[in-house]
Design a protein around this motif. Structure first.
Motif, short mmCIF file in Angstrom:
data_model
loop_
_atom_site.label_atom_id
_atom_site.label_comp_id
_atom_site.label_asym_id
_atom_site.label_seq_id
_atom_site.Cartn_x
_atom_site.Cartn_y
_atom_site.Cartn_z
N VAL A 21 0.89 -1.27 0.01
CA VAL A 21 0.13 -0.02 0.13
C VAL A 21 0.89 1.25 -0.07
O VAL A 21 0.47 2.21 -0.79
N PHE A 22 1.90 1.39 0.73
CA PHE A 22 2.67 2.54 1.12
C PHE A 22 3.64 2.76 -0.16
O PHE A 22 3.87 3.67 -0.68
N GLU A 23 4.11 1.53 -0.83
CA GLU A 23 5.11 1.65 -2.01
C GLU A 23 4.18 2.15 -3.25
O GLU A 23 4.37 3.18 -3.88
N THR A 24 2.84 1.74 -3.08
CA THR A 24 2.04 2.05 -4.43
C THR A 24 1.73 3.68 -4.08
O THR A 24 1.66 4.49 -4.97
N ALA A 25 1.14 3.95 -2.91
CA ALA A 25 0.78 5.43 -2.57
C ALA A 25 1.65 6.37 -2.87
O ALA A 25 1.51 7.51 -3.38
N LEU A 26 3.15 5.99 -2.41
CA LEU A 26 3.99 6.93 -2.36
C LEU A 26 4.92 7.11 -3.63
O LEU A 26 5.91 7.63 -3.74
N GLY A 27 4.45 6.13 -4.62
CA GLY A 27 5.14 5.95 -5.92
C GLY A 27 6.68 5.36 -5.71
O GLY A 27 7.54 5.87 -6.62
N LEU A 28 6.87 4.38 -4.61
CA LEU A 28 8.16 3.90 -4.74
C LEU A 28 8.12 2.45 -5.39
O LEU A 28 7.29 1.87 -5.32
N PRO A 29 9.31 2.23 -5.90
CA PRO A 29 9.44 0.91 -6.47
C PRO A 29 9.69 -0.39 -5.60
O PRO A 29 10.21 0.02 -4.43
N SER A 30 9.19 -1.55 -5.90
CA SER A 30 9.23 -2.73 -5.08
C SER A 30 10.83 -3.08 -4.80
O SER A 30 11.08 -3.60 -3.87
N ALA A 49 -2.95 2.54 -7.90
CA ALA A 49 -2.87 1.13 -8.46
C ALA A 49 -3.68 0.98 -9.60
O ALA A 49 -3.41 0.20 -10.44
N GLN A 50 -4.61 1.85 -9.66
CA GLN A 50 -5.49 1.63 -10.82
C GLN A 50 -4.76 2.16 -12.39
O GLN A 50 -4.66 1.69 -13.39
N ILE A 51 -4.00 3.17 -11.96
CA ILE A 51 -3.17 3.74 -13.04
C ILE A 51 -2.35 2.75 -13.57
O ILE A 51 -1.73 2.44 -14.64
N ALA A 52 -1.56 1.83 -12.28
CA ALA A 52 -0.63 0.85 -12.63
C ALA A 52 -1.05 -0.12 -13.49
O ALA A 52 -0.34 -0.88 -14.46
N ASP A 53 -2.43 -0.43 -13.11
CA ASP A 53 -2.96 -1.67 -13.84
C ASP A 53 -3.61 -1.40 -15.33
O ASP A 53 -3.43 -2.02 -16.19
N GLY A 54 -3.95 -0.17 -15.51
CA GLY A 54 -4.38 0.09 -16.61
C GLY A 54 -3.99 1.48 -17.43
O GLY A 54 -4.54 1.92 -18.23
N GLY A 55 -2.75 1.89 -16.94
CA GLY A 55 -2.06 2.93 -17.47
C GLY A 55 -1.73 3.02 -18.80
O GLY A 55 -1.68 3.89 -19.74
N ALA A 56 -1.50 1.60 -19.37
CA ALA A 56 -1.18 1.59 -20.71
C ALA A 56 -2.49 2.00 -21.49
O ALA A 56 -1.96 2.37 -22.79
N MET A 90 -4.59 4.09 -20.74
CA MET A 90 -5.26 5.53 -20.59
C MET A 90 -4.20 6.46 -21.39
O MET A 90 -3.21 6.50 -21.32
N SER A 91 -4.82 7.60 -21.77
CA SER A 91 -4.25 8.72 -22.24
C SER A 91 -3.44 9.46 -21.25
O SER A 91 -3.60 9.48 -19.85
N PRO A 92 -2.18 10.13 -21.56
CA PRO A 92 -1.67 10.92 -20.71
C PRO A 92 -2.42 11.87 -19.86
O PRO A 92 -1.83 12.09 -18.86
N GLY A 93 -3.44 12.55 -20.58
CA GLY A 93 -4.37 13.63 -19.96
C GLY A 93 -5.16 12.84 -18.71
O GLY A 93 -5.11 13.38 -17.80
N ALA A 94 -5.54 11.43 -19.24
CA ALA A 94 -6.14 10.84 -18.09
C ALA A 94 -5.42 10.65 -16.82
O ALA A 94 -6.14 10.36 -15.72
N VAL A 95 -4.16 9.95 -17.33
CA VAL A 95 -3.35 9.47 -15.87
C VAL A 95 -3.04 10.96 -15.17
O VAL A 95 -3.22 10.96 -14.02
N THR A 147 -6.29 11.77 -13.13
CA THR A 147 -6.40 10.84 -11.93
C THR A 147 -5.22 11.16 -11.01
O THR A 147 -5.72 11.24 -9.67
N LEU A 148 -4.20 11.46 -11.20
CA LEU A 148 -3.36 11.75 -10.11
C LEU A 148 -3.48 13.19 -9.39
O LEU A 148 -3.48 13.09 -8.23
N LEU A 149 -3.83 14.09 -10.06
CA LEU A 149 -4.30 15.38 -9.56
C LEU A 149 -5.66 15.26 -8.60
O LEU A 149 -5.66 15.85 -7.55
N GLN A 150 -6.31 14.55 -9.07
CA GLN A 150 -7.40 13.90 -8.15
C GLN A 150 -7.34 13.39 -6.75
O GLN A 150 -7.95 13.43 -5.75
#
Length: 263
Positions: free
Chosen positions: A185-194, A241-248, A250-255, A258-261
């Motif tokens: 959870v923390f790695e994903t939320a904080l944008g850290l790699p495993s 997590a949603q971006i990581a799963d479906g980012g490919a 999603m358009s750059p604008g949608a990504v 989502t991050l801004l929200q």
């Protein structure tokens, strides 16, 4: 086939749907034959259990007991579980107290086999354990549909245990890092790699603390005692997590939106 939870979406949309339907879905899951049989058997038999040996000697009782604390995978490890339970929780050097994973300590305290009279004799003991068992089994079922939702469901309980502990500030971070679901959870939320896990443990601590301060304004785990801050963590986790799963797809604008929200 038993009831399968419905999680039609990922991210916050899926979380909102699950929250709206959680009570009804959990009730349907609890009514499945397998869960009903397990819980009825435990309620009938647990009052006659006076020792760790008695408990581990009954497969069906042990299954529920371990499941109530998220220790389902330990079902084959009867000798180990007996040793943990017989060691008790009173002595500071008991096995349960020395283990990093505090689920074993929680189970040991709950059963109280090192007390004069074990807690299995209490009138409300079965209800206490079965409530936890039903909740965790529902989380597992949800996780089979969407693993991220399972992590989100367990977050308040698992992180809350660490926040409420009398551990040091560093100790709380070490507990988070040593708990695989919370670390995810923390790695994903904080944008850290495993791959962060390969670093020296003290360096990992510094990275988690620095990144948490940058994202949440505080670098300490204790901040998540605030329900609003905990919700911020959960929301950021689910969105990333949603971006990581479906980012490919999603358009750059949608990504970006989502991050801004999520911030």
């Amino acid at each position: 086939m038993g009831f399968q939870p419905i999680v039609p979406f990922g991210g916050m949309a899926g979380w909102a749907f699950l929250q709206r339907t959680r009570a009804a879905q959990a009730a349907a899951h609890e009514a499945t034959p397998a869960i009903s049989r397990d819980t009825a058997y435990f309620a009938e038999k647990i009052g006659s259990i006076d020792s760790a040996a008695d408990l581990v000697g009954d497969y069906r009782l042990l299954k529920v007991a371990l499941g109530a604390f998220g220790l389902d995978d330990d079902l084959p490890n009867k000798a180990f579980i007996r040793q943990v339970l017989e060691g008790g929780s009173i002595a500071p050097d008991s096995l349960a107290n020395r283990m990093v994973d505090k689920r074993y300590l929680a189970m040991t305290k709950a059963f109280g086999f090192d007390l004069g009279t074990p807690r299995t004799r209490l009138s409300d003991f079965a209800d206490e354990i079965l409530s936890s068992y039903r909740g965790r089994q529902f989380e597992i079922a949800v996780g089979e549909q969407n693993p991220d939702m399972r992590l989100a469901m367990s977050l308040p309980r698992d992180l809350g245990t660490i926040v409420e502990s009398d551990n040091t500030a560093d100790g709380r971070w070490f507990a988070v890092m040593g708990n695989e679901p919370l670390r995810k959870v923390f790695e994903t939320a904080l944008g850290l790699p495993s791959s962060l896990a390969i670093l020296d443990i003290d360096r990992q601590l510094g990275v988690f603390r620095e990144r948490a301060a940058a994202v949440f304004g505080s670098g300490e785990v204790s901040q998540f005692a605030d329900p609003d801050r905990l919700e911020d963590l959960n929301r950021l986790f689910l969105m990333r997590a949603q971006i990581a799963d479906g980012g490919a797809s999603m358009s750059p604008g949608a990504v970006a939106l989502t991050l801004l929200q999520s911030i």
